[in-house]
Motif scaffolding. Structure first.
Motif, PDB file in Angstrom:
ATOM      1  N   ALA A  70       0.968  -1.136  -0.062  1.00 10.26           N
ATOM      2  CA  ALA A  70      -0.084  -0.144   0.011  1.00 10.26           C
ATOM      3  C   ALA A  70       0.751   1.201   0.014  1.00 10.26           C
ATOM      4  O   ALA A  70       0.541   2.183  -0.619  1.00 10.26           O
ATOM      5  N   PHE A  71       2.049   1.416   0.913  1.00 15.56           N
ATOM      6  CA  PHE A  71       2.906   2.437   0.702  1.00 15.56           C
ATOM      7  C   PHE A  71       3.550   2.491  -0.437  1.00 15.56           C
ATOM      8  O   PHE A  71       3.809   3.599  -1.003  1.00 15.56           O
ATOM      9  N   MET A  72       3.866   1.626  -1.233  1.00 13.40           N
ATOM     10  CA  MET A  72       4.543   1.613  -2.587  1.00 13.40           C
ATOM     11  C   MET A  72       3.374   2.300  -3.458  1.00 13.40           C
ATOM     12  O   MET A  72       3.837   3.056  -4.422  1.00 13.40           O
ATOM     13  N   TYR A  99       1.143   4.387  -2.812  1.00 11.35           N
ATOM     14  CA  TYR A  99       1.161   5.791  -2.261  1.00 11.35           C
ATOM     15  C   TYR A  99       2.182   6.622  -2.761  1.00 11.35           C
ATOM     16  O   TYR A  99       2.129   7.545  -3.277  1.00 11.35           O
ATOM     17  N   ASP A 100       3.545   5.921  -2.761  1.00 12.54           N
ATOM     18  CA  ASP A 100       4.866   6.394  -3.285  1.00 12.54           C
ATOM     19  C   ASP A 100       4.334   6.727  -4.932  1.00 12.54           C
ATOM     20  O   ASP A 100       4.879   7.721  -5.276  1.00 12.54           O
ATOM     21  N   ARG A 101       3.985   5.789  -5.618  1.00 15.09           N
ATOM     22  CA  ARG A 101       3.780   6.140  -7.130  1.00 15.09           C
ATOM     23  C   ARG A 101       2.712   7.037  -7.327  1.00 15.09           C
ATOM     24  O   ARG A 101       3.031   7.813  -8.167  1.00 15.09           O
ATOM     25  N   TYR A 102       1.736   7.215  -6.627  1.00 15.85           N
ATOM     26  CA  TYR A 102       0.628   8.255  -6.629  1.00 15.85           C
ATOM     27  C   TYR A 102       1.317   9.653  -6.373  1.00 15.85           C
ATOM     28  O   TYR A 102       1.309  10.634  -7.171  1.00 15.85           O
ATOM     29  N   VAL A 103       2.315   9.793  -5.477  1.00 19.07           N
ATOM     30  CA  VAL A 103       2.976  11.067  -5.266  1.00 19.07           C
ATOM     31  C   VAL A 103       3.738  11.336  -6.313  1.00 19.07           C
ATOM     32  O   VAL A 103       3.896  12.586  -6.774  1.00 19.07           O
ATOM     33  N   ALA A 104       4.601  10.351  -6.869  1.00 20.88           N
ATOM     34  CA  ALA A 104       5.660  10.528  -7.876  1.00 20.88           C
ATOM     35  C   ALA A 104       5.107  11.017  -9.195  1.00 20.88           C
ATOM     36  O   ALA A 104       5.331  11.979  -9.834  1.00 20.88           O
ATOM     37  N   ILE A 105       3.679  10.614  -9.496  1.00 17.41           N
ATOM     38  CA  ILE A 105       3.107  10.659 -10.710  1.00 17.41           C
ATOM     39  C   ILE A 105       2.295  11.868 -10.724  1.00 17.41           C
ATOM     40  O   ILE A 105       2.235  12.823 -11.617  1.00 17.41           O
ATOM     41  N   SER A 150      10.526  11.747   1.518  1.00 20.79           N
ATOM     42  CA  SER A 150      11.890  11.879   1.866  1.00 20.79           C
ATOM     43  C   SER A 150      12.590  10.421   2.410  1.00 20.79           C
ATOM     44  O   SER A 150      11.765   9.715   2.741  1.00 20.79           O
ATOM     45  N   ARG A 151      13.714  10.620   2.635  1.00 21.04           N
ATOM     46  CA  ARG A 151      14.574   9.300   3.198  1.00 21.04           C
ATOM     47  C   ARG A 151      13.821   8.888   4.458  1.00 21.04           C
ATOM     48  O   ARG A 151      13.680   7.702   4.682  1.00 21.04           O
ATOM     49  N   GLN A 152      13.868   9.902   5.369  1.00 23.81           N
ATOM     50  CA  GLN A 152      13.293   9.638   6.803  1.00 23.81           C
ATOM     51  C   GLN A 152      11.718   9.142   6.542  1.00 23.81           C
ATOM     52  O   GLN A 152      11.429   8.276   7.243  1.00 23.81           O
ATOM     53  N   MET A 153      10.943   9.867   5.891  1.00 22.35           N
ATOM     54  CA  MET A 153       9.716   9.028   5.487  1.00 22.35           C
ATOM     55  C   MET A 153       9.441   7.892   5.032  1.00 22.35           C
ATOM     56  O   MET A 153       8.859   6.975   5.525  1.00 22.35           O
ATOM     57  N   CYS A 154      10.454   7.482   4.356  1.00 25.57           N
ATOM     58  CA  CYS A 154      10.614   5.845   3.576  1.00 25.57           C
ATOM     59  C   CYS A 154      10.937   5.084   4.795  1.00 25.57           C
ATOM     60  O   CYS A 154      10.165   4.051   4.774  1.00 25.57           O
ATOM     61  N   VAL A 155      12.059   5.491   5.722  1.00 26.32           N
ATOM     62  CA  VAL A 155      12.193   4.699   6.775  1.00 26.32           C
ATOM     63  C   VAL A 155      11.191   4.435   7.754  1.00 26.32           C
ATOM     64  O   VAL A 155      10.608   3.302   8.390  1.00 26.32           O
ATOM     65  N   ARG A 156      10.484   5.644   7.986  1.00 26.25           N
ATOM     66  CA  ARG A 156       9.233   5.405   8.789  1.00 26.25           C
ATOM     67  C   ARG A 156       8.069   4.461   8.419  1.00 26.25           C
ATOM     68  O   ARG A 156       7.480   3.791   9.011  1.00 26.25           O
ATOM     69  N   LEU A 157       7.948   4.558   6.947  1.00 27.68           N
ATOM     70  CA  LEU A 157       6.684   3.687   6.566  1.00 27.68           C
ATOM     71  C   LEU A 157       7.379   2.413   6.566  1.00 27.68           C
ATOM     72  O   LEU A 157       6.456   1.506   6.920  1.00 27.68           O
ATOM     73  N   VAL A 158       8.414   2.005   6.231  1.00 28.45           N
ATOM     74  CA  VAL A 158       9.050   0.530   6.390  1.00 28.45           C
ATOM     75  C   VAL A 158       8.980   0.094   7.733  1.00 28.45           C
ATOM     76  O   VAL A 158       8.428  -1.167   7.992  1.00 28.45           O
ATOM     77  N   LEU A 159       9.185   0.986   8.749  1.00 31.08           N
ATOM     78  CA  LEU A 159       9.150   0.593  10.112  1.00 31.08           C
ATOM     79  C   LEU A 159       7.716   0.383  10.553  1.00 31.08           C
ATOM     80  O   LEU A 159       7.409  -0.619  11.194  1.00 31.08           O
ATOM     81  N   THR A 160       7.030   1.253  10.087  1.00 31.17           N
ATOM     82  CA  THR A 160       5.559   1.233  10.385  1.00 31.17           C
ATOM     83  C   THR A 160       4.940  -0.319   9.918  1.00 31.17           C
ATOM     84  O   THR A 160       4.011  -0.864  10.720  1.00 31.17           O
ATOM     85  N   SER A 161       5.250  -0.767   8.850  1.00 34.23           N
ATOM     86  CA  SER A 161       4.740  -1.998   8.099  1.00 34.23           C
ATOM     87  C   SER A 161       5.161  -3.047   9.131  1.00 34.23           C
ATOM     88  O   SER A 161       4.671  -4.115   9.343  1.00 34.23           O
ATOM     89  N   TRP A 162       6.567  -3.139   9.562  1.00 33.20           N
ATOM     90  CA  TRP A 162       7.252  -4.007  10.082  1.00 33.20           C
ATOM     91  C   TRP A 162       6.531  -4.090  11.401  1.00 33.20           C
ATOM     92  O   TRP A 162       6.087  -5.437  12.193  1.00 33.20           O
ATOM     93  N   ILE A 163       6.161  -2.973  12.237  1.00 30.64           N
ATOM     94  CA  ILE A 163       5.677  -2.797  13.555  1.00 30.64           C
ATOM     95  C   ILE A 163       4.237  -3.457  13.644  1.00 30.64           C
ATOM     96  O   ILE A 163       3.839  -4.382  14.562  1.00 30.64           O
TER      97      ILE A 163
END
Length: 317
Positions: A117-119, A121-127, A138-151
């Motif tokens: 789902a985050f991927m 959203y990433d495509r939506y923002v990019a396009i 941002s890089r920080q946002m990417c890390v937060r999104l990945v950590l959110t999925s894991w947690i």
């Protein structure tokens, strides 16, 4: 059966493919070993190139690398055990092993749902918001999104493990699948399985449909943005970058929804095993193939990585 007069189950028997003839089991072993090796190699290559190739230093490939890592974790929780059971006569697993395997399958599977789902959203923002893409994703946002999925995935795994194993087990300990799948294990409990099955069904609705809403919303807006463009070449390029992700989503969500959102009365070993195989080995194997074949940058990075490997091997001689 009276639970008070029954012995407590301390291990389970994974029926898997033990009823198949030896020749069929040998063929299945060779097939699944080849698929598992291919999935590990392809996903490992994607992790390597997305984390080392400077030309793939973008959020899309950051997410893709973590998706491949999740795929490796996912198939390693089930397939090696199945391969061992195909060549040995002992198909038993301890209670603790079954609980651990189910937790990992739940945790990693849910994390992958959220990451997909985050991927999107990433495509939506990019396009749709290309000028603000670097600030939003941002890089920080990417890390937060990945950590959110894991947690969220790991926390959800605790809940589903508890609902599956909250009651005593003193009935038949044969699991009609090649790994410990929750809906099947719950039916072996001595207590009434209806409540646990309802909780898992409701959890599947939240876990599967909530990310699906984000995915559908993102791609609906992407489609509207694509159709508003006058350049046909621009439309084709934009659609190509999204088609790979959509294909992966359809594969993963179709099999997961059948396994956890259908009534148990519609299930059976002949129906469960094909869909279990689809989301435990076929989808993780297809993900890197789909992304690499439809992405010129990925194909170029793979060529560079393999070229460096061949060059290093030649220099060693």
């Amino acid at each position: 059966m009276d639970p008070q007069n029954s012995s407590t189950v301390s291990e389970f028997i994974l029926v898997g493919f033990e009823q198949s003839p030896p020749s069929t089991q040998a063929l299945l072993f060779a097939l699944f070993l080849a698929l598992y090796s291919l999935a590990m190699a392809m996903n490992g290559l994607i992790i390597f190139i997305t984390w080392t190739d400077p030309k793939l230093n973008s959020p899309m490939y950051f997410f893709l690398g973590h998706l491949s890592f999740l795929d490796i974790c996912f198939i390693t929780t089930t397939i090696p055990q199945m391969l061992i059971h195909l060549v040995t006569k002992k198909h038993t697993v301890t209670f603790a092993s079954c609980l651990t395997q189910m937790y990992l399958v739940f945790g990693v599977g849910v994390a992958e749902c959220i990451l997909l789902a985050f991927m999107a959203y990433d495509r939506y923002v990019a396009i749709c918001h290309p000028l603000n893409y670097a600030q939003i994703i941002s890089r920080q946002m990417c890390v937060r999104l990945v950590l959110t999925s894991w947690i969220f995935g790991m926390a959800n795994g605790i809940l589903l493990d508890y609902m599956t194993f909250r009651g005593p087990f003193c009935r038949d300990n044969h699991i009609e699948n090649f790994f410990c799948e929750a809906p099947i294990v719950i039916t072996l409990s001595c207590g009434d399985p209806k409540f646990s099955l309802k909780v898992i069904f409701l959890d599947a609705i939240v876990v599967l449909l909530s990310p699906m809403v984000l995915i559908v919303t993102s791609y609906a807006r992407i489609l509207a943005s694509i159709l508003s463009r006058s350049s046909s070449s621009g439309r084709g390029k934009t659609f190509s970058t999204c088609a790979s992700h959509l294909t992966v989503v359809i594969f993963f969500y179709t099999s997961a929804m059948f396994s956890y959102m259908n009534p148990r009365s519609t299930h059976g070993p002949d129906k469960d095993k094909p869909f279990s195989l689809l989301y435990t080995i076929i989808t993780p194997m297809c993900n890197p193939i789909i992304y690499s074949f439809r992405n010129k940058e990925m194909k170029g990075a793979m060529g560079r990585a393999l070229g460096r490997g061949n060059l290093a091997q030649a220099e060693s001689f």
